[in-house]
Design a protein around this motif. Structure first.
Motif, short mmCIF file in Angstrom:
data_model
loop_
_atom_site.label_atom_id
_atom_site.label_comp_id
_atom_site.label_asym_id
_atom_site.label_seq_id
_atom_site.Cartn_x
_atom_site.Cartn_y
_atom_site.Cartn_z
N GLY B 349 93.29 -62.48 -21.85
CA GLY B 349 94.47 -63.26 -20.97
C GLY B 349 95.40 -62.10 -20.22
N ARG B 350 95.09 -60.97 -20.39
CA ARG B 350 95.82 -60.03 -19.80
C ARG B 350 95.19 -59.12 -18.79
NH1 ARG B 350 100.80 -59.05 -22.33
NH2 ARG B 350 101.14 -60.21 -23.94
N ILE B 351 95.93 -58.39 -17.89
CA ILE B 351 95.18 -57.64 -16.66
C ILE B 351 95.03 -56.28 -17.11
CG2 ILE B 351 95.00 -57.19 -14.25
CD1 ILE B 351 97.22 -59.66 -14.03
N GLN B 352 93.90 -55.67 -17.15
CA GLN B 352 93.50 -54.29 -17.42
C GLN B 352 93.04 -53.62 -16.38
OE1 GLN B 352 91.96 -55.84 -20.47
NE2 GLN B 352 94.19 -55.94 -21.23
N TYR B 353 93.75 -52.66 -15.54
CA TYR B 353 93.50 -52.32 -14.40
C TYR B 353 93.31 -50.77 -14.55
CZ TYR B 353 94.21 -50.27 -9.51
OH TYR B 353 94.08 -49.67 -8.35
N TYR B 354 92.40 -49.97 -14.48
CA TYR B 354 92.14 -48.58 -15.11
C TYR B 354 90.84 -48.06 -14.20
CZ TYR B 354 88.77 -49.93 -18.66
OH TYR B 354 87.95 -50.45 -19.31
N ASN B 355 90.65 -46.82 -14.25
CA ASN B 355 89.52 -46.17 -13.62
C ASN B 355 88.32 -46.10 -14.73
OD1 ASN B 355 87.61 -44.81 -12.18
ND2 ASN B 355 88.80 -42.83 -12.25
#
Lengths: 86, 591
Positions: B349-355
């Protein structure tokens, strides 16, 4: 007294050397300061980064502007000096 | 008032303005249709050139291109401005002195060859048509995002407006509309930028804000951006992450390409004097620079903003990422457009934004229970969503819609004029029907313009799959064909007809061959002969940078062939002499 033809030739020579000098500055700033020589300028810091980064994103454009206006001003003066203006 | 109503009002109002200008500035002669009667003030022309030049790519995409690559894409900033130095010193004043109407016309006269002129016409049409596709898709996209009409309807409306002012007014109508379009697009671009800069740094001037302190963290903005994105596995923003050689070459290719674009060059035919052409190049760059100083600030600040919105706490801690249900309003708005996509891969339910392409970081992320990057951000969103991210009122959003359309339409109109004048003046008047009257030619120019608009609209509706890659082709061809031949025509008396034709053909063929080898024949996927990876590039030269090599080959072949064949006749050498001297330019040269 030079003939108009001789004056036209010297006018063109003056133009060529002006263009050459301006383009040397253009190249040194854009390809030199902003890219190739950037590591050499890395000691000079500005706003969280270094001078080369500033040249790449802002400084080069300021120099381009200065070069064009300087060229226009010098050439319009040369036009009058050599009697080739419109 | 509802934001949607405001958008209709502002976009409708600007369109009415453009049409009104067209009715006021009708062209009555070919001189007005092709060169606005050569009566445009250098500052006015500078502003029109800025709008002519700054396309949908500059307005919508450039900030995003810089934001997601960082320092390496400074090439766009330097390349798309540094070309004006070349234009001002190497081309514009002399071509204005020559005093005719089209770029192929100079090439045909200077190299006393109808073949050279036709080769130039072919180059011009390829360059301008590929370029116009991007503008028409930009019009369609902007309409679809902001006006809730289909892309098709948007394109028809945009084309109809261009049709009215370009067919009626020619260069004269286009010039004054471009001035209005410049004002619209620069206002639309700078207002949200000022607010985002104020929010993040407290400095209302975005170019200064870029190098100021980030108020929330107390460290310089760029340092903060570096720290934040590196902590998510991305490459540093302020360092070069590609090859230095290619950065130099790509910057140079964009500079030479810019100086060789026919639709930009012909703008300098509209000023009264040679001296005005020099000043006008400077003014054009002043107006362009306002956007180009703002773009990197918008890029860096918007990227920091997006990351800070998603990564609200410590990287790796369960509470560190924004819960999807708490996402801000603008996030929801742009999800519906598809420019922002979220996929909850680890179902937390959370947004993970990474490379996730960074192997070491991806392994670390897996330990935290992250199952891959969950957010896809289309770079265009940085400019388009800027007003909403900064919580600006509805009229600013409306202005950005009108600004995107102004940028695309003003460039499209300039390109369409270059295409139609090449057809009516270089093909019809010069090659097919030399006896045509001035009235007949004016009518033909209008018909060619109408035809070009229909073609552009069709291409906008059925964009070839390669639309994005054609920019490499347009700049590559302008750099390798048009720029060298114009420069040699002015600065050398020795280059003759054979040399010019051989040089242009070498430049075009070598550039097309190199680009098609890596990107596919005519960009058809799967037909490339060598995979497009840096390891495979000849001497490490990227296809988009090859215009520089094409230009060098053009110069070398033209010189060699000219040395081996007869010098140009005396009257051509006299023509070169006269182009170099401003004296006697006067008004439009009679045909």
């Amino acid at each position: 007294m030079m003939s108009q033809n001789d004056r036209d030739q010297s006018y063109w020579k003056a133009n060529l050397s002006l263009v050459r000098n301006c383009l040397i500055i253009w190249a040194v700033v854009a390809f030199g300061f902003a890219i190739v020589f950037r590591p050499l300028l890395s000691g000079i810091s500005i706003g969280g980064t270094d001078l080369g980064f500033w040249f790449a994103q802002q400084g080069s454009i300021i120099v381009f502007l200065a070069l064009i206006f300087f060229y226009a001003w010098r050439m319009n003066k040369l036009d009058r000096d050599f009697g080739v203006e419109e | 008032m509802e934001t949607q109503t405001l958008i209709y009002l502002v976009v409708g109002g600007t369109f009415a303005l453009y049409v009104g200008i067209a009715i006021w500035a009708r062209a009555g002669s070919t001189g007005e249709f092709y060169a606005a009667g050569r009566g445009i003030h250098p500052v006015t022309n500078g502003m029109a050139t800025a709008a002519d030049w700054m396309s949908a790519a500059s307005f919508i995409s450039m900030a995003g291109l810089i934001a997601f690559t960082g320092y390496g894409n400074s090439s766009f900033l330097m390349g798309w401005t540094g070309g004006y130095v070349l234009l001002a010193m190497l081309l514009a004043p002399y071509l204005r002195k020559f005093g005719k109407y089209t770029v192929p016309e100079f090439i045909g006269d200077r190299f006393y060859s109808q073949t050279a002129r036709l080769v130039a016409v072919v180059c011009l049409i390829i360059i301008s048509v590929t370029y116009v596709i991007g503008q028409m898709t930009g019009v369609g996209v902007t309409f679809a995002r902001f006006l809730q009409v289909s892309t098709e309807t948007g394109l028809y409306i945009g084309s109809a407006v261009v049709f009215v002012y370009a067919v009626l007014g020619g260069m004269k109508g286009i010039t004054y509309t471009q001035v209005a379009q410049y004002v619209v697009l620069i206002t639309a671009y700078t207002i949200p930028a000022i607010f985002i800069s104020l929010n993040l740094t407290g400095n209302p001037v975005p170019p200064l804000g870029l190098f100021s302190e980030h108020t929330a963290s107390g460290v310089p903005l760029l340092q903060r951006l570096d720290e934040v994105i590196v902590s998510l596995g991305f490459a540093q923003y302020t360092t070069l992450n590609t090859s230095m050689f290619n950065m130099v070459l790509f910057t140079l290719a964009l500079m030479i390409g810019t100086a060789g674009l026919p639709h930009v060059i012909i703008r300098f035919f509209t000023v009264p004097k040679v001296a005005d052409a020099r000043w006008s190049a400077g003014w054009a760059l002043v107006f362009i620079a306002i956007l180009y100083f703002t773009a990197p600030s918008v890029g860096a600040m918007a990227r920091l903003n997006i990351v800070d919105t998603i990564q609200i706490g410590e990287v790796g801690s369960p509470e560190g990422n924004l819960a999807y249900e708490n996402r801000p309003d603008w996030f929801q708005t742009w999800e519906t457009t598809g420019l922002l996509k979220f996929e909850d891969k680890n179902a937390d339910g959370r947004i993970q934004y990474y490379n996730e392409a960074n192997a070491a970081f991806a392994a670390q992320a897996q330990e935290w229970g992250w199952a891959g990057n969950e957010l896809t951000v289309n770079p265009d969103i940085l400019v388009l969503a800027n007003p909403e991210i900064a919580n600006l009122p509805g009229w600013v959003i409306a202005l950005v819609a009108a600004g995107g359309l102004a940028a695309a339409l003003s460039t499209a109109a300039g390109l369409l004029l270059a295409i139609s004048s090449a057809i009516s003046h270089d093909l019809l008047k010069s090659a097919i029907m030399p006896s045509i009257s001035e009235k007949g030619e004016l009518l033909a120019a209008r018909i060619a313009m109408a035809g070009a608009i229909v073609l552009a609209t069709w291409l906008g509706l059925n964009p070839p799959g390669f639309a994005a890659q054609t920019v490499a082709l347009a700049f590559g061809l302008a750099a390798s064909s048009i720029f060298p031949v114009l420069m040699m025509g002015i600065f050398s008396k020795r280059i003759n007809n054979m040399g010019a034709i051989a040089g242009m053909l070498t430049g075009i063929l070598s550039t097309c061959l190199y680009i098609f080898t890596y990107l596919g024949w005519f960009f058809i996927p799967g037909t490339n002969m060598i995979a497009n990876t840096p390891d495979n590039w000849l001497f490490g030269i990227a296809p988009a940078s090859f215009g520089v090599v094409g230009a060098i080959l053009n110069f070398a072949v033209a010189y060699g062939v000219s040395r081996a064949t007869a010098a140009p006749p005396q009257e051509i050498q006299d023509l070169v002499e006269s182009v170099r001297i401003p004296r006697g330019a006067g008004g439009a040269v009679a045909h």
